[in-house]
Design an enzyme around this catalytic site. Structure first.
Site: not given
Length: 501
Positions: A296, A359, A415
């Site tokens: 991320s 995602d 995610h």
């Protein structure tokens, strides 16, 4: 009457099945039978044999077999022996040509290892606003890998990294509700580690590994990083091309400092560059590599860090040779513009981006103007301060290929880092059947999510601290557990230092 879970069984497909706690011999701690059957899971074994998975974990439609072709199965012993000869290809020397489809078992092993290093940033971070230690690492540096059950990777932690933000990062910088907290401005953001002698022999070189922490599972943080591109040179990162630009929020988080805070007196950039230089000098004369990983937002920082190391020549050894630089990125956003990508390629930084195709985070920033814009429009779009492009090579995965995962509209599940590691474990190439290959326990998917099908009886978000960190004192009052002086976390370590004895 509550039924203790370890004693429960259920019938599935006509067979008596044990709960996941029994199947995988998970040690649990019960606060007495009178505590309404509440369970605290203290530790989950990261690996169970592929044979057990094939015997016990059944999909709704079919039994999942470990391998249809025995020739595809590679033992860990085979991987360790061959990695020393092929590590450069595994780390992108040829841009992973011929390794992604079909998926190379050595690459799976490396991605899993670095992915677990990135996941460790979440497992070790104190997210609890009620804790005076919120925003710090929960473990002492000398006990980091041991506390997380990752000693089998064979790395020694050498330094913690901290970041601060002089622009607003409300969804990233976590702060305690207490005015007596360890810091109101800094957050633990990752760590630096180095492979030990035994692991280095298997790897074929000494590996300096840098892991960057991402955000919590909720995705609101994206709004904090939707600023314009900014020339990288304005934050004192050198570049021969003034047109090299990166996202403003990433750049500030990487380069900001706070003179009044001992943990953020030096920026995350200064901390990591100094540590890499120290380790390069400590291990001079050896074959070295520098590998960055992150999930991320941590992926964006890892890519920015790799660019910085290459551009400043921090990876250049005494003999003039450059230590190989690579990034294993998981579910990362775009970082900069086309000039940033081109300069990264010129510097020889290799980036492999792993993402779940469902995602949304890798689509940002630059949802309108990006590398997918038709070529005829790119020249015009480059003039805008919001035109972004991805870097490196992409490994697209699809969570719908896994028979273990349920249908959900929860974007945080798509995610989730553990979900990505699960997909890596079962991926063999485009169009090939999803078959678990490395024995990774599927229960880990629900560590901080609700993504597994319910019939596996793995509770969602099961990873938790005992009594939320509260303990009883001699008077019977519940108080926060005392923690060691966090100033020890500022020290630099080598395997020969007294802190490792």
């Amino acid at each position: 009457m509550a039924i203790p879970i370890p004693n429960m069984v259920f019938h599935f497909n006509g067979c008596e099945q044990k709960t996941f706690l029994q199947r995988h011999h998970v040690p649990t701690l019960f606060a007495g039978q009178a505590r309404k059957g509440s369970i605290l899971i203290k530790q989950l074994t990261n690996r169970v044999s592929a044979r057990k998975l094939s015997q016990h974990l059944l999909s709704e439609t079919a039994t999942v077999r470990v391998k249809e072709d025995p020739q595809e199965m590679k033992t860990e012993e085979e991987i360790e022996v061959k990695l020393a000869d092929t590590w450069r290809k595994i780390h992108g020397e040829d841009d992973w040509e011929g390794m992604l489809d079909p998926f190379h078992p050595l690459l799976r092993s490396e991605l899993t290892r670095y992915g677990e290093m990135a996941q460790a940033c979440y497992d070790a971070f104190d997210f609890d606003h009620y804790s005076i230690h919120c925003g710090s690492c929960k473990f002492r540096p000398c006990q980091f890998f041991q506390s997380l059950g990752l000693t089998h990777h064979g790395y020694d932690l050498t330094s913690y990294l901290y970041a601060t933000g002089n622009i607003n990062f409300p969804k990233f910088i976590k702060r305690s509700l207490s005015s007596e907290s360890w810091s109101q401005t800094a957050n633990w953001i990752g760590y630096v580690a180095v492979s030990n002698d035994e692991t280095s022999a298997h790897l074929g070189r000494r590996d300096i590994m840098i892991a960057w922490r991402g955000t919590a599972t909720k995705l609101e943080w994206l709004a904090d990083f939707m600023y314009f591109l900014k020339p990288i040179k304005v934050r004192m990162i050198p570049s021969p091309d003034a047109r090299v630009e990166v996202e403003t929020g990433f750049l500030h988080l990487y380069t900001d400092n706070n003179e009044s805070c001992p943990f953020a007196k030096h920026s995350a950039r200064d901390q990591v560059l100094a540590e890499v230089k120290r380790l390069m000098n400590h291990y001079k004369g050896e074959k070295l590599s520098i590998t960055m990983t992150g999930h991320s937002l941590g992926s964006a920082l890892a890519i920015l860090n790799a660019y910085d190391i290459a551009e400043t020549g921090t990876n250049i050894m005494d003999d003039g040779q450059a230590a190989h630089l690579s990034v294993f990125s998981f579910s990362g956003p775009r970082v900069g513009n086309i000039r940033f990508k081109e300069r990264l390629d010129e510097l020889g930084v290799k980036v492999l981006r792993v993402r779940n195709v469902h995602d949304k985070v890798p689509l940002a920033p630059g949802m309108l103007f990006n590398e997918r814009v038709p070529a005829i429009l790119q020249q015009l779009a480059e003039r805008f301060p919001w035109w972004y492009t991805h870097v490196g090579v992409e490994l697209p995965l699809n969570h719908r290929d896994s028979p273990f995962l349920k249908e959900t509209n929860d974007l945080a599940c798509f995610h989730n880092m553990e979900a990505h590691l699960h997909l890596i474990a079962g991926y063999h190439g485009r169009g090939r059947k999803f078959v678990l290959a490395n024995g990774r326990d599927v229960a880990l998917v629900n560590k901080a999510a609700d993504f597994l099908k319910d019939h596996y009886l793995v509770p969602p978000n099961w990873l938790q601290r005992e009594n939320k960190g509260l303990v009883q004192d001699h008077k019977g009052n519940w108080i926060q557990l005392e923690r060691e002086d966090l100033k020890e976390h500022l020290k630099k370590f080598t395997p020969t230092s007294r802190y490792w004895k």
